[in-house]
Design a protein around this motif. Structure first.
Motif: not given
Length: 448
Positions: A370-376, A434-442
């Motif tokens: 919501g703050s415009g920061v990368a999350e995933a 750990e990596p600062v962003l998780p990788t999500e697969y869809v």
């Protein structure tokens, strides 16, 4: 003005033999089997980041585009392959006419990446795509490793400029590529003139200890340098006694002396002493440059020191302990026949030992909070979710064999600065994690 501005070649005449022999033997077998022309999709990705790294940096894309453009088998190369009996006559005939006619998509240079990110997607016939594997990985693994180290050092420097000076610590051609990657990662200048000439990177350099030792005394050495280069030069002050050298430097150059360089000793302690001495001598605007086997940790430890710039060599050009990114180039989809209308079928290696791959042509997007920061980092096949359509990361680089996305190096440099700033603050921590962003697969398994 650089090599490109002068109309000179920006890379070697041909990159065709920057490859492994099995690329050509696979080609020969596929030609005989009638599978060489099957439409195929290869992707470059890494299964993990180097231990402790929070993010990766894409670098080398521009060099990949040059390498693909210059991938040509000339008569001498074909003779070499014929004399060694590496491939048969039919394959040699095919190679003689080789020109990549496919499409390439990829993360734009300077962007950050994470495990599973499809950094580069190469599409075309199996034959034309498989030949590019080694040269693409060679470039991306090297340049991205250097850029990642440079990015960490730049973050640790907190806005103080960094000088790339690793040319004497690596292969002469690797040094040029390293300077380019370091510039993307945040370095301000390079000491390597070939990098400046080829890529337009700002260059710097003054003198080494040998110059001081050449002269009868330190005063004569400083006087010769100032007479030749002006008072704005940088004088090296740790050949003999630092305090005496600083006194002589200001005496010779005046209080307008540009900078002094410290290349040994306890840099934190010496920098404080030199700053105090310069100020007492009235040289309050004279800058302090430190060198001597720096890495991101040493740079971070000097954050409270009165240092104005850092020169980094060995640790930078060796990736600060991680000289490769372990990127791979894998077939993820292929047609069932050579018919151009044949649909693509996802394929993937499923062996044990942590080397599994995910089939299907993939897209990637970065979701923001919501703050415009990368999350995933979101990676998938099939339709892109509506909320991620405008956040997709891959851009078209080559269309029908023609490069369509060349850009100035400063664009990639600025892109990296913006991408890093868009990550969570923990991305800049030097502690292992750990990596600062998780990788999500869809949508995986839904096709390609």
């Amino acid at each position: 003005m650089n090599a490109a501005d002068l109309g000179l070649p920006v890379d070697v005449p041909s990159t065709a033999l920057f490859t492994d022999q099995y690329e050509l033997t696979m080609l020969q077998a596929a030609l005989r089997a009638g599978t060489a022309e099957r439409r195929s999709v290869f992707e470059v990705f890494t299964r993990r980041l180097p231990n402790g790294r929070r993010y990766g940096v894409v670098a080398g894309t521009g060099r990949v585009l040059d390498a693909v453009t210059n991938f040509r088998f000339d008569a001498g190369m074909l003779d070499f392959l014929r004399e060694r009996e590496i491939v048969d006559a039919a394959t040699l005939d095919w190679l003689a006419d080789y020109r990549f006619q496919g499409d390439i998509w990829g993360y734009p240079e300077g962007e950050v990446y994470f495990p599973g990110s499809p950094l580069l997607r190469v599409e075309g016939s199996f034959a034309e795509c498989v030949l590019l594997e080694t040269v693409i990985l060679s470039i991306l693994n090297h340049d991205s490793a250097i850029a990642a180290a440079a990015s960490r050092m730049s973050s640790a420097a907190g806005g103080r400029p960094l000088i790339e000076m690793g040319a004497r610590r690596t292969h002469e051609l690797a040094a040029v590529a390293a300077a380019r990657a370091a510039y993307i990662g945040g370095f301000a200048t390079t000491s390597d003139l070939a990098a400046g000439f080829r890529y337009g990177i700002p260059t710097v350099g003054t003198s080494a200890h040998a110059f001081t030792l050449l002269h009868d005394n330190e005063r004569d050495a400083f006087r010769a340098q100032v007479d030749a280069l002006g008072a704005g030069t940088t004088l090296l002050v740790d050949t003999y006694d630092v305090a005496e050298a600083v006194r002589l430097a200001v005496e010779v150059a005046g209080t307008d002396l540009g900078a002094v360089r410290i290349d040994s000793g306890d840099l934190l302690l010496v920098a404080h002493r030199v700053r105090r001495q310069l100020d007492e001598l009235g040289a309050t605007s004279t800058r302090i440059v430190v060198t001597s086997d720096l890495d991101e940790y040493a740079i971070a430890s000097l954050a409270a020191a009165p240092v104005d710039a850092y020169g980094v060599g060995t640790q930078l050009v060796t990736g600060s302990g991680h000289p490769t990114c372990s990127m791979v180039y894998k077939l993820v989809a292929r047609a069932e026949s050579a018919d151009p209308a044949s649909p693509l079928v996802p394929v993937a290696k499923k062996s044990s030992g942590g080397k599994t791959s995910i089939g299907g042509r993939k897209w990637a997007a970065r979701r923001l909070d919501g703050s415009g920061v990368a999350e995933a980092e979101v990676v998938g096949t099939g339709p892109v979710p509506d909320d991620l359509v405008d956040r997709q990361l891959l851009v078209e680089l080559v269309k029908g064999g023609e490069v369509i996305a060349r850009e100035p190096l400063d664009v990639a440099r600025d892109r990296h600065s913006a991408a890093r700033a868009n990550l969570p603050l923990s991305a800049t921590q030097l502690s292992r994690g750990e990596p600062v962003l998780p990788t999500e697969y869809v949508h995986l398994g839904s096709g390609s």
